[in-house]
Design a protein around this motif. Structure first.
Motif, PDB file in Angstrom:
ATOM      1  N   ARG A  79      -3.912 123.587 112.426  1.00 34.49           N
ATOM      2  CA  ARG A  79      -2.462 123.360 112.433  1.00 34.49           C
ATOM      3  C   ARG A  79      -1.830 123.781 111.114  1.00 34.49           C
ATOM      4  N   PHE A  80      -2.546 123.571 110.008  1.00 34.78           N
ATOM      5  CA  PHE A  80      -2.032 124.012 108.712  1.00 34.78           C
ATOM      6  C   PHE A  80      -1.876 125.530 108.690  1.00 34.78           C
ATOM      7  N   ALA A  81      -2.876 126.249 109.166  1.00 36.14           N
ATOM      8  CA  ALA A  81      -2.805 127.710 109.199  1.00 36.14           C
ATOM      9  C   ALA A  81      -1.587 128.168 109.999  1.00 36.14           C
ATOM     10  N   ALA A  82      -1.339 127.524 111.134  1.00 36.73           N
ATOM     11  CA  ALA A  82      -0.180 127.878 111.947  1.00 36.73           C
ATOM     12  C   ALA A  82       1.120 127.536 111.227  1.00 36.73           C
ATOM     13  N   ALA A  83       1.133 126.409 110.517  1.00 31.48           N
ATOM     14  CA  ALA A  83       2.345 125.966 109.838  1.00 31.48           C
ATOM     15  C   ALA A  83       2.777 126.933 108.746  1.00 31.48           C
ATOM     16  N   VAL A  84       1.808 127.617 108.118  1.00 33.65           N
ATOM     17  CA  VAL A  84       2.153 128.558 107.046  1.00 33.65           C
ATOM     18  C   VAL A  84       2.217 129.997 107.548  1.00 33.65           C
ATOM     19  N   GLY A  85       2.230 130.166 108.885  1.00 27.91           N
ATOM     20  CA  GLY A  85       2.564 131.467 109.446  1.00 27.91           C
ATOM     21  C   GLY A  85       1.421 132.342 109.901  1.00 27.91           C
TER      22      GLY A  85
END
Length: 305
Positions: A79-85
């Motif tokens: 989810r972190f990877a997705a949150a930063v694009g």
């Protein structure tokens, strides 16, 4: 003939738009820029901060290893990877590896063995090198220095360990600014000072926040914002509650190899902001420095070297 301080002010004026050729931001700064846009949850901030602090190693960890190091779940990393694009953790790791390797390219070879004091100096040299890269484009420092110069009064905030940086900045800023107010006590004292500064027409607070970051500093910054003041923050982290509350954040490393931290890079950054303030109103700067030199001569403030 100008005094040595006046001559230094004139000779060291910052030139806007002169980005160093081929300059590239430090790896830690590139990561901060990458992570600073999205609104991250507390758990995601922990991941981001771990990556910033351990880039060289973390860039080559598997998702399982990274989750274990940070103390979060694997889905949290995804989810972190997705949150930063990024499409997923593999895409993020590829970017991290690229940034890590670019930082190593052209770097110094294996260092000679150093004792702890030399290692502390080496760490500060690295902080200064990173700051030098960050200042390759000086426009943000110029812009904030101009805003600080225009704010009358200008409030400078520094609590606990950050008092020394705030006092240095406040002492120097009074030479070139007509109304500088120093806040070095938290709680209701800070509340009163910040409210009065806004009531007197002030627009900006320059806050210093070195680790360990205190609840008092966060509270004072929130009070400043609630009063209608804008906040420029000098700190070691571009992520977290303090940076979230600031209008502009200058993040630069501190030395942490000894029992107590050292502040070479924040000190240079403070001096750069002072320089930008002198450049913002050169006529006022010149007049105030001349007046101060006359007073210092009249009252013999300084020894004759």
């Amino acid at each position: 003939m100008p005094s040595p301080q006046q001559a230094r002010a004139q000779a060291s004026a910052i030139t806007s738009g002169r980005t160093a050729p081929g300059a590239e931001a430090a790896p830690t700064s590139r990561l901060r820029e990458l992570f600073d846009g999205p609104r991250l949850s507390p758990g995601q901030r922990r991941i981001a901060q771990y990556l910033i602090e351990h880039l060289t190693e973390a860039a080559f960890l598997s998702i399982t290893e990274l989750a274990d190091r940070v103390g979060v779940s694997q889905p949290s990393v995804t989810r972190f990877a997705a949150a930063v694009g990024f499409s997923g953790y593999p895409a993020l790791r590829e970017r991290l590896q690229s940034i890590a390797l670019s930082g190593l390219a052209g770097g110094p070879g294996e260092e000679d063995r150093a004792n702890e004091l030399q290692a502390a100096v080496d760490a500060e040299i690295t902080n200064l090198e990173n700051l030098r890269r960050d200042l390759a484009d000086p426009d943000r420092v110029i812009r904030v220095g101009r805003e600080l110069s225009r704010s009358t009064p200008l409030t400078v905030l520094g609590l606990r360990i950050s008092v020394s940086l705030a006092e240095y900045f406040g002492y120097a800023a009074r030479r070139i600014h007509p109304d500088v107010r120093l806040v070095t006590r938290g709680g209701s004292v800070a509340f009163d000072a910040l409210s009065q500064a806004r009531g007197a027409g002030g627009d900006w607070v320059l806050a210093f926040a070195m680790p360990r970051h205190s609840q008092e500093t966060l509270q004072a910054v929130r009070v400043a914002r609630a009063a209608g003041l804008k906040v420029a923050l000098v700190t070691d982290l571009a992520l977290g509650p303090l940076a979230d509350e600031a209008d502009v954040t200058f993040a630069t490393g501190t030395g942490s190899r000894l029992v107590f931290d050292s502040y070479a890079a924040p000190g240079v950054l403070a001096a750069a902001l002072l320089q930008a303030m002198t450049d913002a109103d050169p006529e006022r700067t010149q007049a105030r420095l001349e007046t101060y030199e006359q007073l210092s001569e009249q009252h013999q403030f300084f020894l004759r070297d």
